[in-house]
Design a protein around this motif. Structure first.
Motif, PDB file in Angstrom:
ATOM      1  N   VAL A  42       0.860  -1.187   0.000  1.00 14.16           N
ATOM      2  CA  VAL A  42       0.000   0.000   0.000  1.00 14.16           C
ATOM      3  C   VAL A  42       0.897   1.237   0.000  1.00 14.16           C
ATOM      4  N   LYS A  43       0.817   2.025  -1.064  1.00 14.44           N
ATOM      5  CA  LYS A  43       1.683   3.179  -1.222  1.00 14.44           C
ATOM      6  C   LYS A  43       0.865   4.414  -1.567  1.00 14.44           C
ATOM      7  N   LYS A  44       1.519   5.544  -1.468  1.00  6.28           N
ATOM      8  CA  LYS A  44       0.916   6.789  -1.923  1.00  6.28           C
ATOM      9  C   LYS A  44       0.941   6.840  -3.446  1.00  6.28           C
ATOM     10  N   THR A  45      -0.030   7.535  -4.005  1.00  5.62           N
ATOM     11  CA  THR A  45      -0.086   7.647  -5.459  1.00  5.62           C
ATOM     12  C   THR A  45       1.118   8.404  -5.999  1.00  5.62           C
ATOM     13  N   VAL A  46       1.552   9.428  -5.273  1.00  7.10           N
ATOM     14  CA  VAL A  46       2.690  10.223  -5.753  1.00  7.10           C
ATOM     15  C   VAL A  46       3.989   9.430  -5.716  1.00  7.10           C
ATOM     16  N   ASP A  47       4.029   8.323  -4.971  1.00  2.00           N
ATOM     17  CA  ASP A  47       5.235   7.501  -4.902  1.00  2.00           C
ATOM     18  C   ASP A  47       5.268   6.418  -5.978  1.00  2.00           C
ATOM     19  N   CYS A  48       4.102   5.867  -6.299  1.00  2.72           N
ATOM     20  CA  CYS A  48       4.070   4.763  -7.260  1.00  2.72           C
ATOM     21  C   CYS A  48       3.609   5.183  -8.643  1.00  2.72           C
ATOM     22  N   GLY A  49       3.179   6.445  -8.820  1.00  2.00           N
ATOM     23  CA  GLY A  49       2.767   6.914 -10.133  1.00  2.00           C
ATOM     24  C   GLY A  49       1.288   6.722 -10.386  1.00  2.00           C
ATOM     25  N   GLY A  50       0.827   7.337 -11.477  1.00  2.30           N
ATOM     26  CA  GLY A  50      -0.604   7.317 -11.769  1.00  2.30           C
ATOM     27  C   GLY A  50      -1.156   5.955 -12.091  1.00  2.30           C
ATOM     28  N   ASN A  51      -0.308   5.033 -12.602  1.00  2.00           N
ATOM     29  CA  ASN A  51      -0.775   3.688 -12.935  1.00  2.00           C
ATOM     30  C   ASN A  51      -0.361   2.655 -11.894  1.00  2.00           C
ATOM     31  N   GLY A  52       0.088   3.111 -10.747  1.00  2.00           N
ATOM     32  CA  GLY A  52       0.601   2.180  -9.747  1.00  2.00           C
ATOM     33  C   GLY A  52      -0.457   1.412  -8.998  1.00  2.00           C
ATOM     34  N   HIS A  53      -1.738   1.786  -9.140  1.00  2.00           N
ATOM     35  CA  HIS A  53      -2.805   1.101  -8.410  1.00  2.00           C
ATOM     36  C   HIS A  53      -3.675   0.238  -9.315  1.00  2.00           C
ATOM     37  N   GLU A  54      -3.231  -0.017 -10.538  1.00  2.00           N
ATOM     38  CA  GLU A  54      -4.099  -0.681 -11.502  1.00  2.00           C
ATOM     39  C   GLU A  54      -4.326  -2.153 -11.180  1.00  2.00           C
ATOM     40  N   LYS A  55      -3.363  -2.839 -10.594  1.00  2.00           N
ATOM     41  CA  LYS A  55      -3.491  -4.269 -10.310  1.00  2.00           C
ATOM     42  C   LYS A  55      -3.187  -4.521  -8.838  1.00  2.00           C
ATOM     43  N   PRO A  56      -4.092  -4.095  -7.940  1.00  2.93           N
ATOM     44  CA  PRO A  56      -3.796  -4.222  -6.503  1.00  2.93           C
ATOM     45  C   PRO A  56      -3.710  -5.663  -6.031  1.00  2.93           C
ATOM     46  N   ALA A  57      -4.420  -6.583  -6.679  1.00  2.00           N
ATOM     47  CA  ALA A  57      -4.369  -7.977  -6.229  1.00  2.00           C
ATOM     48  C   ALA A  57      -2.988  -8.580  -6.401  1.00  2.00           C
ATOM     49  N   ARG A  58      -2.194  -8.054  -7.318  1.00  2.30           N
ATOM     50  CA  ARG A  58      -0.854  -8.583  -7.559  1.00  2.30           C
ATOM     51  C   ARG A  58       0.206  -7.875  -6.715  1.00  2.30           C
ATOM     52  N   THR A  59      -0.036  -6.635  -6.358  1.00  4.55           N
ATOM     53  CA  THR A  59       1.008  -5.833  -5.705  1.00  4.55           C
ATOM     54  C   THR A  59       0.785  -5.620  -4.214  1.00  4.55           C
TER      55      THR A  59
END
Length: 734
Positions: free
Chosen positions: A197-214
């Motif tokens: 679980v990260k901040k959007t500004v840390d992982c980028g705009g596409n960093g939350h697209e596949k939460p089940a994997r990450t």
């Protein structure tokens, strides 16, 4: 509770931060956002998300107005920001942090001095999809049934907890309701300890697209997809209410599902062949199981075609009283009354506690009637509305209605569709500059108030005129002046009292000094008067019964509060302005009304829920037709459907509404639709005993054959694609 400052969340904040609360000029803020399609439903997919900030430390009659909405951020689109909306919010968060830590220098015009003004964000207001985008808790997921999930909110000894017949078969509930977690526990024990679980500004705009994997445990132990940027605010973890459930969308979606299911609307009903196939595994409801030939029984909550026609001529919950079995009507009307009571403009703490206790019983009553497929997330969210009202105060200050209207106002500012975001911002800046220039700069010239066409305002040069002769209103139609003879006028008076007052004042004036207005008043009115068929007063549009009886809307119902427990209901027959002779020139606006009988059981009946029925067949025995226009409220009389060999004119349900722009006071607290009682607004909820039988199919429904289920797994990526722009468009249009 008149204001959010009367609720628990505001009081808790002032207790935790006393230095901030000590300065009364510090600003408390709320934030709202929602998406809309600026090119219309038929145009290309385009999603614009305005982020609106509004101050809360204003009187109830002032804030939640357009002039106090500030467009702080505009996400221009065209793509839906989805979970990555935090990418656009750092400038706003930095400014909020600056306003909290150091503040800004401001000028107090009342004290003529400079001071340091600070500001704090109390909460956000969003619909449910945007709730997940702002909080970081995923709300877009596969649809789940929340059937049999509300018994945990009942008291531990409640019999519904042990009922294994009406709910999920063979299952008793002994668990306590979910614990109420503080912001500190959310942040330090949950979010910070979840790997991935990260901040959007840390992982980028596409960093939350596949939460089940990450993200570790996503979809099993939790639904966190990100650490919201609002946790950067130093006070955010100490707030009791950070994100509000939007009452407007919960109520709308709840009753959309209810009406679509009762009316069996194709494609929208929650009761279908697939839901029937799941029933044998979930609960013992033989009346809803599949028949041997593959067709469906007609459930007790469906209406026939003739009943649907009667329903369209009436209003829920009144229509269901005559159209549905008693148990179904009670369950539906109780949930409708819950939404009515919790949307009152003034909430009492004891009433909110009763609402919290009742809502679980009311949802369980619905679970005994409707299939499990009926209970989606919107039906479940109703169980939390009472808690949020206790924390945030009256719901009209934490719902989306004013923000949806403001978003529509922004949409009208689009003049150049090639540059949608720039067009909105340019027009918004022009509007702010013109407003500020007109109010705060130069030497504002106070424009004398010009009377509106048809405005009625009684003013006198002579002092000490009684209040009943002061009135402000507006006639809407032309005036006519029928002539009334002295004999006819004398018949309409109370001869003995009026003559006694006149003689007494005339004789006593030789000894005592009376007000000039009193001397004119006792002489009686002139023998002519003015009358209107439509009149606007106290926020209402009043019609005479003869003028409005054939119209689709009803404006001729009158209610007057009695000095005892009895209120008076009637129809306005004439709207009259009476003028008096004399130096002062007294005038008075009165309504001539036809009153219904107030005898309980014959002319009026009261339901346990607080709804009042009146019988138009019985009239008030005494002759007392006249009332002052400022002493009455407007009501709407709704006839019950003409079914079961009863006439629609036997009883009318009476509902009262509060006109927009009129603020309630503690001395005159009204609920949204109906008068409250002196002691308790909310009635205790009752348990329902549902008869187990199969309703004979007396309608012309076609038997529904069994359709093999065509369920296939939909991945979260596919679901996100299907819920992008379409969700924002449908939410903004609602």
């Amino acid at each position: 509770m008149h204001h959010p400052s009367d609720a628990a969340a505001w009081k808790h904040f002032t207790k935790v931060y006393p230095d901030f609360a000590k300065e009364s000029r510090n600003v408390y803020l709320g934030l709202a956002t929602d998406g809309f399609n600026p090119v219309g439903m038929s145009g290309e997919a385009h999603s614009v998300w305005p982020v609106i900030v509004t101050p809360y430390n204003l009187p109830p009659g002032m804030f939640m107005k357009r002039k106090y909405f500030f467009l702080s951020v505009l996400v221009p689109g065209p793509r839906h920001p989805k979970k990555s909306i935090d990418i656009y919010l750092p400038p706003l968060i930095e400014e909020l942090e600056s306003l909290w830590s150091g503040g800004v220098e401001a000028y107090d015009v009342s004290k003529k001095q400079n001071f340091t003004m600070r500001a704090a964000l109390l909460w956000t207001i969003n619909d449910f999809p945007a709730y997940g985008m702002m909080s970081g808790w995923m709300t877009h997921a596969r649809k789940h049934s929340w059937f049999d999930c509300h018994k945990v909110f009942l008291p531990r000894e409640h019999p519904y907890r042990r009922n294994v017949q009406a709910f999920r078969k063979g299952q008793t509930i002994t668990d306590d309701p979910p614990p109420w977690l503080t912001g500190e526990k959310f942040l330090r024990e949950r979010i910070n300890n979840i790997k991935g679980v990260k901040k959007t500004v840390d992982c980028g705009g596409n960093g939350h697209e596949k939460p089940a994997r990450t993200i570790n445990g996503y979809g099993k132990d939790h639904n966190w997809v990100k650490k919201s940027i609002f946790w950067d605010l130093p006070y955010w973890e100490n707030l009791l209410l950070r994100h509000n459930l939007d009452f407007m969308h919960v109520e709308k979606n709840f009753f959309d599902n209810l009406i679509n299911t009762v009316l069996n609307v194709p494609g929208k009903t929650k009761e279908n062949a697939k839901s029937r196939m799941d029933l044998p595994d979930l609960c013992r409801r033989s009346e809803l199981h599949m028949k041997a030939d593959g067709t469906l029984h007609v459930p007790i909550f469906w209406l026939s075609k003739e009943e649907k026609k009667n329903f369209c001529d009436a209003t829920s919950p009144f229509a269901f009283k005559e159209l549905l079995p008693k148990s179904v009507h009670i369950a539906i009307s109780e949930i409708a009354l819950f939404f009515r009571d919790i949307s009152a403009k003034i909430l009492k703490h004891e009433d909110v506690a009763i609402l919290k206790e009742n809502i679980a019983v009311k949802l369980c009553n619905l679970e005994k009637i409707f299939p499990p497929s009926f209970f989606d997330i919107m039906e479940h969210l109703a169980v939390h509305l009472a808690d949020e009202a206790a924390l945030g105060g009256p719901v009209q200050y934490i719902w989306m209605y004013p923000f949806e209207r403001y978003i529509y106002h922004l949409k009208k500012k689009i003049k150049n569709k090639a540059h949608i975001g720039g067009s909105i911002v340019a027009q918004y800046v022009n509007e702010e500059i013109s407003t500020a220039s007109a109010n705060f700069f130069g030497n504002p010239h106070v424009v004398p108030e010009v009377p509106l066409p048809g405005e009625v305002r009684f003013t006198y040069q002579y002092p000490d005129v009684p209040n009943l002769f002061y009135h402000e209103g507006q006639d809407v139609r032309g005036v006519y002046n029928p002539y009334m003879s002295s004999n006819d006028l004398q018949i309409l008076k109370d001869k003995h009292f009026a003559e006694w007052v006149k003689n007494y004042v005339v004789q006593a004036s030789n000894t005592y000094d009376f007000l000039m207005g009193m001397l004119d008043f006792v002489q009686g009115p002139q023998c002519k008067y003015k009358s209107w068929p439509i009149y606007h007063s106290c926020g209402y549009f009043f019609h005479t019964h003869s003028h409005g009886q054939d119209k689709k809307t009803q404006h001729y119902g009158i209610q007057v509060r009695g000095t005892t427990d009895t209120d008076y209901y009637g129809l306005s027959e004439e709207i009259i302005m009476i003028e008096y002779f004399g130096y002062v020139g007294l005038k008075a606006m009165v309504f001539k009304c036809k009153w219904f009988d107030t005898t309980e059981g014959r002319g009026i009946r009261k339901h346990k829920s607080g709804i009042i029925d009146v019988s138009p067949r019985w009239q008030y025995e005494k002759f007392d037709p006249f009332i002052l226009s400022g002493n009455c409220d407007q009501v709407c009389f709704i006839p019950y459907p003409w079914v079961r060999h009863t006439s629609a004119n036997d009883w009318w349900a009476c509902t009262k509404f509060m006109p927009r722009g009129v603020r309630e006071t503690s001395e005159d607290a009204l609920v949204a639709l109906q008068d409250d009682t002196d002691y308790q607004v909310v009635a205790q909820s009752m348990m329902l005993r549902i008869e187990t039988y199969v309703v004979e199919d007396d309608s012309d429904y076609e038997s529904t054959p069994v359709v093999p289920p065509n369920d296939k797994y939909v991945s979260e990526d596919e679901l996100d694609e299907a819920c992008t722009d379409r969700d924002s468009v449908s939410d903004s249009s609602s």
